[in-house]
Design an enzyme around this catalytic site. Structure first.
Site, PDB file in Angstrom:
ATOM      1  N   THR A  73     -16.253  29.900 -11.138  1.00  0.00           N
ATOM      2  CA  THR A  73     -17.008  29.705  -9.897  1.00  0.00           C
ATOM      3  C   THR A  73     -18.351  30.405  -9.946  1.00  0.00           C
ATOM      4  O   THR A  73     -18.641  31.141 -10.897  1.00  0.00           O
ATOM      5  CB  THR A  73     -16.215  30.274  -8.703  1.00  0.00           C
ATOM      6  N   ASP A  74     -19.180  30.177  -8.928  1.00  0.00           N
ATOM      7  CA  ASP A  74     -20.419  30.936  -8.822  1.00  0.00           C
ATOM      8  C   ASP A  74     -20.604  31.430  -7.393  1.00  0.00           C
ATOM      9  O   ASP A  74     -19.818  31.083  -6.504  1.00  0.00           O
ATOM     10  CB  ASP A  74     -21.630  30.141  -9.331  1.00  0.00           C
ATOM     11  N   HIS A  75     -21.627  32.203  -7.189  1.00  0.00           N
ATOM     12  CA  HIS A  75     -21.795  32.917  -5.925  1.00  0.00           C
ATOM     13  C   HIS A  75     -21.941  31.988  -4.725  1.00  0.00           C
ATOM     14  O   HIS A  75     -21.788  32.434  -3.583  1.00  0.00           O
ATOM     15  CB  HIS A  75     -23.015  33.845  -6.012  1.00  0.00           C
TER      16      HIS A  75
END
Lengths: 159, 159, 159, 159
Positions: free
Chosen positions: C32-34
Protein backbone atom coordinates in the site's frame (compact mmCIF):
# COMPACT_ATOMS: atom_id res chain seq x y z
CA UNK A 1 25.38 15.52 -27.72
CA UNK A 2 22.85 18.31 -27.51
CA UNK A 3 24.06 20.76 -24.85
CA UNK A 4 20.51 20.99 -23.45
CA UNK A 5 20.91 17.33 -22.62
CA UNK A 6 24.36 17.37 -21.20
CA UNK A 7 23.36 17.00 -17.59
CA UNK A 8 25.69 17.05 -14.69
CA UNK A 9 24.31 15.79 -11.46
CA UNK A 10 26.64 16.76 -8.65
CA UNK A 11 26.47 14.76 -5.45
CA UNK A 12 24.36 12.00 -6.95
CA UNK A 13 26.28 9.56 -4.76
CA UNK A 14 26.20 11.87 -1.77
CA UNK A 15 29.24 13.41 -0.06
CA UNK A 16 31.86 12.37 2.45
CA UNK A 17 32.39 14.99 5.15
CA UNK A 18 34.78 14.23 8.01
CA UNK A 19 34.68 10.54 7.07
CA UNK A 20 30.91 10.44 7.32
CA UNK A 21 28.95 9.76 4.15
CA UNK A 22 25.84 11.88 3.73
CA UNK A 23 23.15 11.53 1.13
CA UNK A 24 19.63 12.87 0.64
CA UNK A 25 16.61 10.67 0.12
CA UNK A 26 13.22 12.00 -0.91
CA UNK A 27 10.24 10.00 0.35
CA UNK A 28 7.97 8.99 -2.54
CA UNK A 29 4.66 7.09 -2.59
CA UNK A 30 6.53 3.81 -3.09
CA UNK A 31 8.26 4.24 0.29
CA UNK A 32 5.12 4.76 2.35
CA UNK A 33 2.27 2.54 3.53
CA UNK A 34 -1.43 2.97 4.14
CA UNK A 35 -0.88 4.04 7.77
CA UNK A 36 0.41 7.32 6.32
CA UNK A 37 4.10 7.02 7.12
CA UNK A 38 7.26 5.49 5.67
CA UNK A 39 7.01 1.67 5.70
CA UNK A 40 9.52 0.30 8.22
CA UNK A 41 11.58 -1.77 5.79
CA UNK A 42 12.04 1.32 3.58
CA UNK A 43 14.58 2.77 6.04
CA UNK A 44 16.64 -0.37 5.63
CA UNK A 45 16.63 0.09 1.85
CA UNK A 46 17.64 3.76 2.24
CA UNK A 47 20.58 2.70 4.39
CA UNK A 48 21.69 0.20 1.74
CA UNK A 49 21.79 3.07 -0.77
CA UNK A 50 23.97 5.05 1.65
CA UNK A 51 26.41 2.17 2.10
CA UNK A 52 26.55 1.50 -1.65
CA UNK A 53 27.27 5.14 -2.43
CA UNK A 54 29.89 5.41 0.34
CA UNK A 55 31.72 2.38 -1.04
CA UNK A 56 31.29 3.74 -4.58
CA UNK A 57 32.91 7.06 -3.61
CA UNK A 58 35.88 5.45 -1.86
CA UNK A 59 36.42 2.89 -4.60
CA UNK A 60 35.66 -0.38 -2.83
CA UNK A 61 32.27 -1.11 -4.33
CA UNK A 62 31.36 -4.67 -5.37
CA UNK A 63 32.75 -3.99 -8.86
CA UNK A 64 36.04 -2.96 -7.31
CA UNK A 65 36.16 -6.08 -5.14
CA UNK A 66 36.17 -8.37 -8.15
CA UNK A 67 39.43 -6.96 -9.44
CA UNK A 68 41.44 -9.11 -7.04
CA UNK A 69 42.23 -12.74 -7.80
CA UNK A 70 40.67 -14.98 -5.15
CA UNK A 71 39.14 -11.96 -3.53
CA UNK A 72 35.49 -11.46 -2.67
CA UNK A 73 32.84 -10.75 -5.31
CA UNK A 74 30.21 -9.06 -3.23
CA UNK A 75 29.06 -7.80 0.14
CA UNK A 76 26.41 -9.55 2.23
CA UNK A 77 24.55 -8.19 5.25
CA UNK A 78 25.03 -10.49 8.26
CA UNK A 79 23.28 -8.70 11.07
CA UNK A 80 21.33 -5.52 11.74
CA UNK A 81 20.13 -3.81 14.89
CA UNK A 82 17.74 -1.02 14.08
CA UNK A 83 15.71 1.51 16.04
CA UNK A 84 12.68 3.23 14.59
CA UNK A 85 12.44 6.50 16.50
CA UNK A 86 10.07 8.83 14.67
CA UNK A 87 7.93 8.25 11.61
CA UNK A 88 8.86 9.94 8.35
CA UNK A 89 6.21 11.01 5.83
CA UNK A 90 5.51 11.39 2.12
CA UNK A 91 7.61 14.19 0.54
CA UNK A 92 10.05 14.39 3.46
CA UNK A 93 13.67 15.07 2.59
CA UNK A 94 15.67 12.64 4.68
CA UNK A 95 19.42 12.59 5.20
CA UNK A 96 21.16 9.22 5.44
CA UNK A 97 24.43 9.34 7.37
CA UNK A 98 26.86 6.43 7.27
CA UNK A 99 29.98 5.85 9.33
CA UNK A 100 32.38 2.92 9.12
CA UNK A 101 33.10 2.14 12.74
CA UNK A 102 34.93 -1.18 12.75
CA UNK A 103 36.95 -3.08 10.21
CA UNK A 104 38.27 -6.61 10.35
CA UNK A 105 39.76 -8.88 7.73
CA UNK A 106 36.39 -10.46 7.06
CA UNK A 107 33.75 -7.94 8.06
CA UNK A 108 32.98 -4.31 8.64
CA UNK A 109 30.49 -2.60 10.93
CA UNK A 110 28.68 0.53 9.84
CA UNK A 111 26.58 2.85 11.98
CA UNK A 112 23.85 4.64 10.08
CA UNK A 113 21.31 7.30 10.94
CA UNK A 114 18.43 8.79 9.02
CA UNK A 115 17.46 12.34 9.91
CA UNK A 116 14.75 14.77 9.00
CA UNK A 117 16.04 18.17 9.89
CA UNK A 118 17.06 17.98 13.55
CA UNK A 119 15.12 14.77 14.23
CA UNK A 120 16.68 11.33 14.06
CA UNK A 121 13.97 9.10 12.60
CA UNK A 122 15.97 5.86 12.37
CA UNK A 123 19.31 4.42 13.36
CA UNK A 124 20.99 1.13 12.58
CA UNK A 125 24.18 -0.84 13.17
CA UNK A 126 24.92 -3.22 10.34
CA UNK A 127 27.54 -5.94 10.03
CA UNK A 128 28.60 -6.67 6.45
CA UNK A 129 30.84 -9.47 5.20
CA UNK A 130 32.63 -10.05 1.91
CA UNK A 131 31.57 -13.20 0.05
CA UNK A 132 32.40 -15.08 -3.09
CA UNK A 133 29.99 -15.40 -6.00
CA UNK A 134 28.78 -18.66 -4.45
CA UNK A 135 28.15 -17.03 -1.11
CA UNK A 136 31.24 -18.34 0.71
CA UNK A 137 32.98 -16.08 3.19
CA UNK A 138 36.06 -14.33 1.89
CA UNK A 139 38.60 -11.96 3.41
CA UNK A 140 39.12 -8.44 2.23
CA UNK A 141 42.30 -8.02 0.16
CA UNK A 142 44.83 -5.84 1.99
CA UNK A 143 44.43 -2.85 -0.35
CA UNK A 144 40.67 -2.87 0.31
CA UNK A 145 41.22 -3.14 4.07
CA UNK A 146 43.55 -0.17 3.87
CA UNK A 147 40.91 1.92 2.17
CA UNK A 148 38.32 1.03 4.78
CA UNK A 149 40.73 1.77 7.62
CA UNK A 150 41.52 5.17 6.14
CA UNK A 151 37.81 6.01 6.32
CA UNK A 152 37.08 4.66 9.77
CA UNK A 153 35.10 7.21 11.71
CA UNK A 154 36.73 8.56 14.86
CA UNK A 155 35.09 10.55 17.59
CA UNK A 156 37.53 13.37 17.03
CA UNK A 157 35.98 13.64 13.57
CA UNK A 158 32.78 15.09 14.91
CA UNK A 159 32.83 18.87 14.98
CA UNK B 1 -21.68 -17.28 -8.69
CA UNK B 2 -20.29 -19.95 -10.95
CA UNK B 3 -19.22 -22.93 -8.82
CA UNK B 4 -16.00 -23.18 -10.82
CA UNK B 5 -15.15 -19.79 -9.44
CA UNK B 6 -16.14 -20.34 -5.85
CA UNK B 7 -12.62 -20.56 -4.55
CA UNK B 8 -11.70 -21.46 -1.05
CA UNK B 9 -8.15 -20.83 -0.07
CA UNK B 10 -7.42 -22.67 3.16
CA UNK B 11 -4.54 -21.45 5.25
CA UNK B 12 -4.17 -18.19 3.36
CA UNK B 13 -3.26 -16.53 6.66
CA UNK B 14 -1.09 -19.44 7.75
CA UNK B 15 -1.70 -21.66 10.77
CA UNK B 16 -1.11 -21.51 14.51
CA UNK B 17 0.44 -24.71 15.85
CA UNK B 18 1.41 -24.91 19.53
CA UNK B 19 1.14 -21.11 19.75
CA UNK B 20 3.57 -20.63 16.90
CA UNK B 21 2.27 -19.05 13.71
CA UNK B 22 3.51 -20.65 10.51
CA UNK B 23 3.05 -19.41 6.98
CA UNK B 24 4.58 -20.21 3.60
CA UNK B 25 6.19 -17.59 1.39
CA UNK B 26 7.23 -18.25 -2.19
CA UNK B 27 10.21 -16.26 -3.43
CA UNK B 28 9.36 -14.38 -6.63
CA UNK B 29 11.50 -12.15 -8.88
CA UNK B 30 10.37 -9.08 -6.92
CA UNK B 31 12.00 -10.45 -3.75
CA UNK B 32 15.44 -11.04 -5.23
CA UNK B 33 18.31 -8.83 -6.34
CA UNK B 34 20.92 -8.96 -9.05
CA UNK B 35 23.38 -10.87 -6.84
CA UNK B 36 21.10 -13.88 -7.36
CA UNK B 37 19.59 -14.19 -3.89
CA UNK B 38 16.75 -12.75 -1.83
CA UNK B 39 17.35 -9.02 -1.16
CA UNK B 40 18.05 -8.55 2.55
CA UNK B 41 15.12 -6.24 3.32
CA UNK B 42 12.73 -8.79 1.76
CA UNK B 43 13.02 -11.05 4.84
CA UNK B 44 11.84 -8.15 6.97
CA UNK B 45 8.79 -7.74 4.74
CA UNK B 46 8.06 -11.49 4.94
CA UNK B 47 8.18 -11.29 8.73
CA UNK B 48 5.71 -8.41 8.70
CA UNK B 49 3.30 -10.63 6.75
CA UNK B 50 3.73 -13.34 9.40
CA UNK B 51 2.98 -10.94 12.25
CA UNK B 52 -0.02 -9.46 10.41
CA UNK B 53 -1.49 -12.89 9.74
CA UNK B 54 -0.85 -14.08 13.32
CA UNK B 55 -2.68 -11.05 14.68
CA UNK B 56 -5.41 -11.52 12.07
CA UNK B 57 -5.97 -15.13 13.17
CA UNK B 58 -6.14 -14.31 16.89
CA UNK B 59 -8.36 -11.29 16.39
CA UNK B 60 -6.10 -8.42 17.48
CA UNK B 61 -5.22 -6.99 14.11
CA UNK B 62 -5.12 -3.21 13.59
CA UNK B 63 -8.81 -3.26 12.62
CA UNK B 64 -9.62 -4.98 15.89
CA UNK B 65 -7.60 -2.45 17.90
CA UNK B 66 -9.76 0.44 16.78
CA UNK B 67 -12.87 -0.99 18.35
CA UNK B 68 -11.88 0.31 21.77
CA UNK B 69 -12.52 3.91 22.81
CA UNK B 70 -9.23 5.65 23.50
CA UNK B 71 -7.38 2.55 22.49
CA UNK B 72 -4.62 2.29 19.93
CA UNK B 73 -5.23 2.49 16.17
CA UNK B 74 -2.21 0.70 14.85
CA UNK B 75 1.00 -1.16 15.53
CA UNK B 76 4.43 0.37 14.96
CA UNK B 77 7.79 -1.41 14.83
CA UNK B 78 10.19 0.10 17.41
CA UNK B 79 13.26 -2.10 17.18
CA UNK B 80 14.56 -5.09 15.29
CA UNK B 81 17.60 -7.30 15.70
CA UNK B 82 18.04 -9.54 12.70
CA UNK B 83 20.51 -12.20 11.61
CA UNK B 84 20.92 -13.19 7.97
CA UNK B 85 22.21 -16.74 8.12
CA UNK B 86 21.88 -18.32 4.68
CA UNK B 87 20.77 -16.81 1.39
CA UNK B 88 17.43 -17.84 -0.05
CA UNK B 89 16.86 -17.99 -3.81
CA UNK B 90 14.26 -17.45 -6.53
CA UNK B 91 11.44 -20.06 -6.37
CA UNK B 92 12.30 -21.17 -2.82
CA UNK B 93 9.40 -22.06 -0.58
CA UNK B 94 10.17 -20.40 2.74
CA UNK B 95 8.39 -20.92 6.04
CA UNK B 96 7.93 -17.92 8.32
CA UNK B 97 7.54 -18.85 11.98
CA UNK B 98 6.36 -16.28 14.52
CA UNK B 99 6.23 -16.55 18.29
CA UNK B 100 4.99 -13.93 20.75
CA UNK B 101 7.57 -14.07 23.53
CA UNK B 102 6.86 -11.07 25.73
CA UNK B 103 3.86 -8.90 26.36
CA UNK B 104 3.61 -5.67 28.31
CA UNK B 105 0.90 -3.06 28.52
CA UNK B 106 2.55 -0.97 25.86
CA UNK B 107 4.60 -3.32 23.71
CA UNK B 108 5.10 -6.90 22.61
CA UNK B 109 8.19 -8.78 21.51
CA UNK B 110 8.03 -11.35 18.74
CA UNK B 111 10.70 -13.82 17.73
CA UNK B 112 10.59 -14.83 14.08
CA UNK B 113 12.45 -17.31 11.93
CA UNK B 114 12.46 -17.98 8.23
CA UNK B 115 13.34 -21.52 7.17
CA UNK B 116 13.92 -23.34 3.94
CA UNK B 117 13.48 -26.99 4.70
CA UNK B 118 15.84 -27.73 7.58
CA UNK B 119 17.89 -24.57 7.15
CA UNK B 120 17.22 -21.38 9.06
CA UNK B 121 17.91 -18.58 6.60
CA UNK B 122 16.92 -15.63 8.77
CA UNK B 123 15.90 -14.83 12.33
CA UNK B 124 14.68 -11.66 13.97
CA UNK B 125 13.50 -10.26 17.30
CA UNK B 126 11.07 -7.40 16.84
CA UNK B 127 9.59 -5.00 19.39
CA UNK B 128 6.18 -3.61 18.41
CA UNK B 129 4.20 -0.89 20.13
CA UNK B 130 0.57 0.22 19.88
CA UNK B 131 0.09 3.80 18.69
CA UNK B 132 -2.71 6.25 18.03
CA UNK B 133 -3.55 7.49 14.55
CA UNK B 134 -1.23 10.42 15.18
CA UNK B 135 1.63 8.16 16.18
CA UNK B 136 1.41 8.67 19.94
CA UNK B 137 2.11 5.71 22.22
CA UNK B 138 -0.95 3.96 23.56
CA UNK B 139 -1.51 1.05 25.91
CA UNK B 140 -3.16 -2.17 24.86
CA UNK B 141 -6.74 -2.45 26.17
CA UNK B 142 -7.03 -5.27 28.73
CA UNK B 143 -9.01 -7.61 26.42
CA UNK B 144 -6.26 -7.29 23.79
CA UNK B 145 -3.55 -7.93 26.36
CA UNK B 146 -5.41 -11.03 27.47
CA UNK B 147 -5.47 -12.39 23.92
CA UNK B 148 -1.75 -11.80 23.52
CA UNK B 149 -0.99 -13.43 26.86
CA UNK B 150 -3.02 -16.47 25.90
CA UNK B 151 -0.80 -16.90 22.84
CA UNK B 152 2.56 -16.28 24.50
CA UNK B 153 4.98 -18.97 23.43
CA UNK B 154 6.37 -21.16 26.17
CA UNK B 155 9.29 -23.54 25.89
CA UNK B 156 7.11 -26.43 26.90
CA UNK B 157 5.18 -25.69 23.68
CA UNK B 158 7.96 -27.07 21.53
CA UNK B 159 7.55 -30.78 20.87
CA UNK C 1 10.65 -34.48 11.09
CA UNK C 2 8.17 -33.56 13.77
CA UNK C 3 4.68 -34.29 12.44
CA UNK C 4 3.49 -30.97 13.84
CA UNK C 5 5.89 -29.37 11.43
CA UNK C 6 5.20 -31.41 8.37
CA UNK C 7 3.27 -28.72 6.57
CA UNK C 8 1.46 -29.16 3.33
CA UNK C 9 0.33 -26.01 1.63
CA UNK C 10 -2.17 -26.88 -1.08
CA UNK C 11 -2.63 -24.41 -3.88
CA UNK C 12 0.42 -22.36 -3.00
CA UNK C 13 0.97 -21.80 -6.72
CA UNK C 14 -2.72 -21.22 -7.36
CA UNK C 15 -4.95 -23.37 -9.56
CA UNK C 16 -5.69 -23.76 -13.24
CA UNK C 17 -9.43 -23.93 -13.96
CA UNK C 18 -10.63 -24.08 -17.57
CA UNK C 19 -7.17 -22.98 -18.73
CA UNK C 20 -7.28 -19.89 -16.56
CA UNK C 21 -4.79 -19.64 -13.70
CA UNK C 22 -6.21 -18.30 -10.46
CA UNK C 23 -4.31 -17.34 -7.33
CA UNK C 24 -5.10 -15.39 -4.18
CA UNK C 25 -3.07 -12.40 -3.03
CA UNK C 26 -3.49 -10.80 0.37
CA UNK C 27 -2.77 -7.07 0.54
CA UNK C 28 -0.19 -6.31 3.23
CA UNK C 29 1.28 -2.99 4.44
CA UNK C 30 4.16 -3.36 1.96
CA UNK C 31 1.72 -3.24 -0.98
CA UNK C 32 0.00 0.00 0.00
CA UNK C 33 0.94 3.66 0.01
CA UNK C 34 0.18 6.65 2.18
CA UNK C 35 -2.91 7.56 0.15
CA UNK C 36 -4.55 4.53 1.80
CA UNK C 37 -4.78 2.18 -1.15
CA UNK C 38 -2.66 -0.35 -3.00
CA UNK C 39 0.30 1.38 -4.71
CA UNK C 40 -0.20 1.23 -8.49
CA UNK C 41 2.96 -0.74 -9.31
CA UNK C 42 1.96 -3.41 -6.77
CA UNK C 43 -0.69 -4.77 -9.16
CA UNK C 44 2.03 -5.30 -11.73
CA UNK C 45 4.05 -7.30 -9.21
CA UNK C 46 0.98 -9.39 -8.30
CA UNK C 47 0.48 -10.19 -11.98
CA UNK C 48 4.09 -11.32 -12.30
CA UNK C 49 3.45 -13.78 -9.45
CA UNK C 50 0.40 -15.10 -11.32
CA UNK C 51 2.38 -15.62 -14.55
CA UNK C 52 5.28 -17.26 -12.67
CA UNK C 53 2.95 -19.66 -10.89
CA UNK C 54 1.01 -20.47 -14.09
CA UNK C 55 4.25 -21.32 -15.88
CA UNK C 56 5.41 -23.26 -12.80
CA UNK C 57 2.26 -25.38 -12.81
CA UNK C 58 2.42 -26.18 -16.54
CA UNK C 59 6.13 -26.92 -16.46
CA UNK C 60 7.55 -24.13 -18.62
CA UNK C 61 9.03 -21.92 -15.94
CA UNK C 62 12.43 -20.30 -16.44
CA UNK C 63 14.11 -23.34 -14.90
CA UNK C 64 12.38 -25.57 -17.41
CA UNK C 65 13.43 -23.37 -20.33
CA UNK C 66 17.10 -23.90 -19.63
CA UNK C 67 16.86 -27.62 -20.23
CA UNK C 68 17.02 -27.17 -23.99
CA UNK C 69 20.31 -26.70 -25.80
CA UNK C 70 20.38 -23.30 -27.49
CA UNK C 71 17.01 -22.52 -26.03
CA UNK C 72 16.06 -19.48 -24.00
CA UNK C 73 17.13 -18.97 -20.39
CA UNK C 74 14.50 -16.60 -19.15
CA UNK C 75 11.38 -14.59 -19.86
CA UNK C 76 11.39 -10.82 -20.29
CA UNK C 77 8.42 -8.48 -20.28
CA UNK C 78 8.33 -6.43 -23.53
CA UNK C 79 5.11 -4.45 -23.26
CA UNK C 80 2.23 -3.91 -20.90
CA UNK C 81 -1.11 -2.15 -21.23
CA UNK C 82 -2.78 -1.80 -17.87
CA UNK C 83 -6.02 -0.29 -16.56
CA UNK C 84 -6.46 0.65 -12.93
CA UNK C 85 -10.19 0.45 -12.35
CA UNK C 86 -10.89 0.45 -8.63
CA UNK C 87 -8.53 0.87 -5.69
CA UNK C 88 -7.78 -2.11 -3.48
CA UNK C 89 -7.04 -1.69 0.23
CA UNK C 90 -5.00 -3.11 3.11
CA UNK C 91 -6.17 -6.63 4.11
CA UNK C 92 -8.12 -7.18 0.88
CA UNK C 93 -8.07 -10.70 -0.53
CA UNK C 94 -7.49 -10.26 -4.25
CA UNK C 95 -7.75 -12.89 -6.96
CA UNK C 96 -5.26 -12.77 -9.82
CA UNK C 97 -6.54 -14.43 -13.01
CA UNK C 98 -4.18 -15.17 -15.88
CA UNK C 99 -5.00 -16.35 -19.38
CA UNK C 100 -2.55 -17.15 -22.18
CA UNK C 101 -4.24 -15.63 -25.23
CA UNK C 102 -1.65 -15.72 -27.98
CA UNK C 103 1.45 -17.75 -28.65
CA UNK C 104 4.11 -17.26 -31.28
CA UNK C 105 7.53 -18.77 -31.74
CA UNK C 106 9.15 -15.83 -30.01
CA UNK C 107 6.55 -14.33 -27.68
CA UNK C 108 3.35 -14.92 -25.80
CA UNK C 109 0.55 -12.57 -24.78
CA UNK C 110 -1.20 -12.95 -21.46
CA UNK C 111 -4.36 -11.22 -20.31
CA UNK C 112 -4.58 -10.75 -16.56
CA UNK C 113 -7.23 -9.45 -14.19
CA UNK C 114 -7.20 -8.74 -10.48
CA UNK C 115 -10.54 -8.99 -8.71
CA UNK C 116 -11.87 -8.30 -5.26
CA UNK C 117 -15.07 -10.26 -4.97
CA UNK C 118 -17.21 -9.19 -7.92
CA UNK C 119 -15.18 -6.08 -8.67
CA UNK C 120 -12.38 -5.98 -11.20
CA UNK C 121 -9.75 -3.68 -9.70
CA UNK C 122 -7.07 -4.04 -12.37
CA UNK C 123 -6.53 -5.56 -15.79
CA UNK C 124 -3.47 -5.91 -17.97
CA UNK C 125 -2.29 -7.30 -21.30
CA UNK C 126 1.36 -8.29 -21.19
CA UNK C 127 3.69 -9.37 -23.98
CA UNK C 128 6.51 -11.64 -22.85
CA UNK C 129 9.50 -12.85 -24.86
CA UNK C 130 12.04 -15.59 -24.29
CA UNK C 131 15.64 -14.40 -24.01
CA UNK C 132 19.10 -15.83 -23.54
CA UNK C 133 21.15 -15.20 -20.42
CA UNK C 134 22.69 -12.21 -22.17
CA UNK C 135 19.32 -10.75 -23.02
CA UNK C 136 19.21 -11.74 -26.70
CA UNK C 137 15.90 -12.81 -28.20
CA UNK C 138 15.39 -16.53 -28.50
CA UNK C 139 12.64 -18.73 -29.89
CA UNK C 140 10.64 -21.12 -27.79
CA UNK C 141 11.65 -24.75 -28.34
CA UNK C 142 8.83 -26.72 -30.00
CA UNK C 143 7.98 -28.75 -26.86
CA UNK C 144 7.56 -25.51 -24.90
CA UNK C 145 5.40 -24.00 -27.66
CA UNK C 146 3.24 -27.10 -27.56
CA UNK C 147 2.67 -26.72 -23.84
CA UNK C 148 1.69 -23.07 -24.23
CA UNK C 149 -0.65 -23.87 -27.11
CA UNK C 150 -2.34 -26.57 -25.06
CA UNK C 151 -3.13 -23.94 -22.42
CA UNK C 152 -4.26 -21.16 -24.72
CA UNK C 153 -7.50 -19.73 -23.43
CA UNK C 154 -10.50 -20.02 -25.68
CA UNK C 155 -13.81 -18.20 -25.33
CA UNK C 156 -15.61 -21.51 -25.14
CA UNK C 157 -13.62 -22.09 -21.93
CA UNK C 158 -15.60 -19.50 -20.03
CA UNK C 159 -18.59 -21.04 -18.28
CA UNK D 1 23.52 24.44 12.78
CA UNK D 2 27.03 23.26 12.17
CA UNK D 3 28.21 24.59 8.79
CA UNK D 4 29.62 21.17 7.96
CA UNK D 5 26.07 19.95 8.11
CA UNK D 6 24.39 22.70 6.21
CA UNK D 7 23.75 20.67 3.11
CA UNK D 8 22.34 22.01 -0.06
CA UNK D 9 21.26 19.47 -2.57
CA UNK D 10 20.64 21.19 -5.89
CA UNK D 11 18.39 19.46 -8.37
CA UNK D 12 17.07 16.94 -5.85
CA UNK D 13 13.71 17.16 -7.62
CA UNK D 14 15.30 17.19 -11.07
CA UNK D 15 15.11 20.04 -13.59
CA UNK D 16 12.66 21.31 -16.14
CA UNK D 17 14.30 22.05 -19.48
CA UNK D 18 12.15 23.14 -22.44
CA UNK D 19 9.06 21.95 -20.56
CA UNK D 20 10.52 18.50 -20.13
CA UNK D 21 11.28 17.31 -16.61
CA UNK D 22 14.53 15.44 -16.23
CA UNK D 23 15.81 13.59 -13.19
CA UNK D 24 18.56 11.09 -12.50
CA UNK D 25 17.96 7.72 -10.91
CA UNK D 26 20.74 5.45 -9.73
CA UNK D 27 20.00 1.72 -9.88
CA UNK D 28 20.54 0.08 -6.49
CA UNK D 29 20.25 -3.56 -5.40
CA UNK D 30 16.62 -3.00 -4.39
CA UNK D 31 15.70 -2.16 -8.01
CA UNK D 32 17.13 -5.32 -9.55
CA UNK D 33 16.15 -8.98 -9.63
CA UNK D 34 17.98 -12.27 -9.69
CA UNK D 35 18.10 -12.33 -13.52
CA UNK D 36 20.73 -9.60 -13.22
CA UNK D 37 18.79 -6.62 -14.51
CA UNK D 38 16.33 -4.00 -13.27
CA UNK D 39 13.02 -5.64 -12.26
CA UNK D 40 10.33 -4.58 -14.73
CA UNK D 41 8.02 -2.86 -12.22
CA UNK D 42 10.95 -0.74 -11.00
CA UNK D 43 10.77 1.43 -14.14
CA UNK D 44 7.17 2.21 -13.29
CA UNK D 45 8.22 3.34 -9.82
CA UNK D 46 11.00 5.51 -11.30
CA UNK D 47 8.45 7.17 -13.57
CA UNK D 48 6.21 7.92 -10.60
CA UNK D 49 9.14 9.73 -8.98
CA UNK D 50 9.59 11.77 -12.16
CA UNK D 51 5.91 12.79 -12.25
CA UNK D 52 5.89 13.62 -8.53
CA UNK D 53 8.96 15.82 -8.85
CA UNK D 54 7.64 17.54 -12.01
CA UNK D 55 4.40 18.39 -10.22
CA UNK D 56 6.39 19.44 -7.14
CA UNK D 57 8.49 21.87 -9.19
CA UNK D 58 5.51 23.46 -10.94
CA UNK D 59 3.47 23.71 -7.77
CA UNK D 60 0.57 21.34 -8.47
CA UNK D 61 1.59 18.42 -6.29
CA UNK D 62 -1.01 16.58 -4.21
CA UNK D 63 -0.40 18.97 -1.31
CA UNK D 64 -1.13 21.89 -3.61
CA UNK D 65 -4.35 20.28 -4.87
CA UNK D 66 -5.89 20.23 -1.43
CA UNK D 67 -5.77 23.98 -1.11
CA UNK D 68 -8.93 24.36 -3.18
CA UNK D 69 -12.37 23.90 -1.64
CA UNK D 70 -14.16 21.01 -3.33
CA UNK D 71 -11.09 20.32 -5.39
CA UNK D 72 -9.26 17.04 -5.71
CA UNK D 73 -7.07 15.62 -2.95
CA UNK D 74 -4.81 13.36 -4.91
CA UNK D 75 -3.76 11.92 -8.25
CA UNK D 76 -4.56 8.38 -9.34
CA UNK D 77 -3.05 6.44 -12.24
CA UNK D 78 -5.83 5.24 -14.59
CA UNK D 79 -3.95 3.61 -17.44
CA UNK D 80 -0.42 2.89 -18.56
CA UNK D 81 1.08 1.63 -21.80
CA UNK D 82 4.71 0.74 -21.33
CA UNK D 83 7.49 -0.63 -23.54
CA UNK D 84 10.54 -2.31 -22.07
CA UNK D 85 13.23 -1.82 -24.68
CA UNK D 86 16.61 -2.58 -23.15
CA UNK D 87 17.52 -3.93 -19.73
CA UNK D 88 19.18 -1.61 -17.23
CA UNK D 89 21.67 -2.93 -14.67
CA UNK D 90 22.93 -2.44 -11.14
CA UNK D 91 24.80 0.88 -10.71
CA UNK D 92 23.46 2.38 -13.96
CA UNK D 93 22.70 6.08 -13.90
CA UNK D 94 19.33 6.42 -15.60
CA UNK D 95 17.63 9.61 -16.72
CA UNK D 96 13.85 9.84 -16.37
CA UNK D 97 12.25 12.31 -18.79
CA UNK D 98 8.65 13.41 -18.35
CA UNK D 99 6.48 15.44 -20.68
CA UNK D 100 2.90 16.55 -20.13
CA UNK D 101 1.29 15.95 -23.49
CA UNK D 102 -2.45 16.33 -22.94
CA UNK D 103 -4.56 18.09 -20.38
CA UNK D 104 -8.29 17.91 -19.84
CA UNK D 105 -10.48 19.09 -17.01
CA UNK D 106 -10.40 15.67 -15.40
CA UNK D 107 -7.19 14.00 -16.53
CA UNK D 108 -3.73 14.52 -17.90
CA UNK D 109 -1.55 12.34 -20.10
CA UNK D 110 2.19 12.16 -19.56
CA UNK D 111 4.78 10.59 -21.83
CA UNK D 112 7.86 9.34 -20.03
CA UNK D 113 11.13 7.83 -21.11
CA UNK D 114 14.02 6.31 -19.19
CA UNK D 115 17.42 6.54 -20.81
CA UNK D 116 20.90 5.26 -20.10
CA UNK D 117 23.24 7.45 -22.05
CA UNK D 118 22.02 7.34 -25.65
CA UNK D 119 19.85 4.25 -25.15
CA UNK D 120 16.16 4.40 -24.34
CA UNK D 121 15.57 1.54 -21.93
CA UNK D 122 11.88 2.16 -21.21
CA UNK D 123 9.01 4.36 -22.33
CA UNK D 124 5.50 4.83 -21.04
CA UNK D 125 2.31 6.78 -21.63
CA UNK D 126 0.35 7.30 -18.43
CA UNK D 127 -3.13 8.70 -17.88
CA UNK D 128 -3.63 10.31 -14.47
CA UNK D 129 -6.84 11.59 -12.93
CA UNK D 130 -7.57 13.81 -9.95
CA UNK D 131 -9.62 12.19 -7.20
CA UNK D 132 -11.11 13.04 -3.85
CA UNK D 133 -9.89 11.54 -0.60
CA UNK D 134 -12.57 8.85 -1.03
CA UNK D 135 -11.40 8.02 -4.52
CA UNK D 136 -14.17 9.81 -6.44
CA UNK D 137 -13.30 11.56 -9.68
CA UNK D 138 -12.81 15.29 -9.41
CA UNK D 139 -12.04 18.05 -11.88
CA UNK D 140 -8.90 20.11 -11.77
CA UNK D 141 -9.54 23.63 -10.45
CA UNK D 142 -8.95 26.24 -13.17
CA UNK D 143 -5.71 27.59 -11.66
CA UNK D 144 -4.27 24.06 -11.64
CA UNK D 145 -5.38 23.48 -15.24
CA UNK D 146 -3.69 26.71 -16.23
CA UNK D 147 -0.40 25.57 -14.69
CA UNK D 148 -0.56 22.26 -16.52
CA UNK D 149 -1.40 23.95 -19.82
CA UNK D 150 1.56 26.29 -19.42
CA UNK D 151 3.83 23.26 -19.17
CA UNK D 152 2.35 21.21 -21.99
CA UNK D 153 5.13 19.88 -24.17
CA UNK D 154 5.14 21.03 -27.77
CA UNK D 155 7.13 19.56 -30.61
CA UNK D 156 8.74 22.92 -31.24
CA UNK D 157 10.21 22.53 -27.73
CA UNK D 158 12.61 19.84 -28.86
CA UNK D 159 15.89 21.24 -30.03
Amino acid sequence: MNPDQDYHWPDLAGRIVNREHVMPVRVYYEDTDHSGVVYHASYIRFCERGRSDFLRLIGVEHKDLRATEGGPDAYAVKRIEADFMHPAMIDDLLIVRTRLVEMRGASFLARQKIERGETTVFSMNVLVVPISREGRPRRFPKPVQDVFVSFLYREENSA
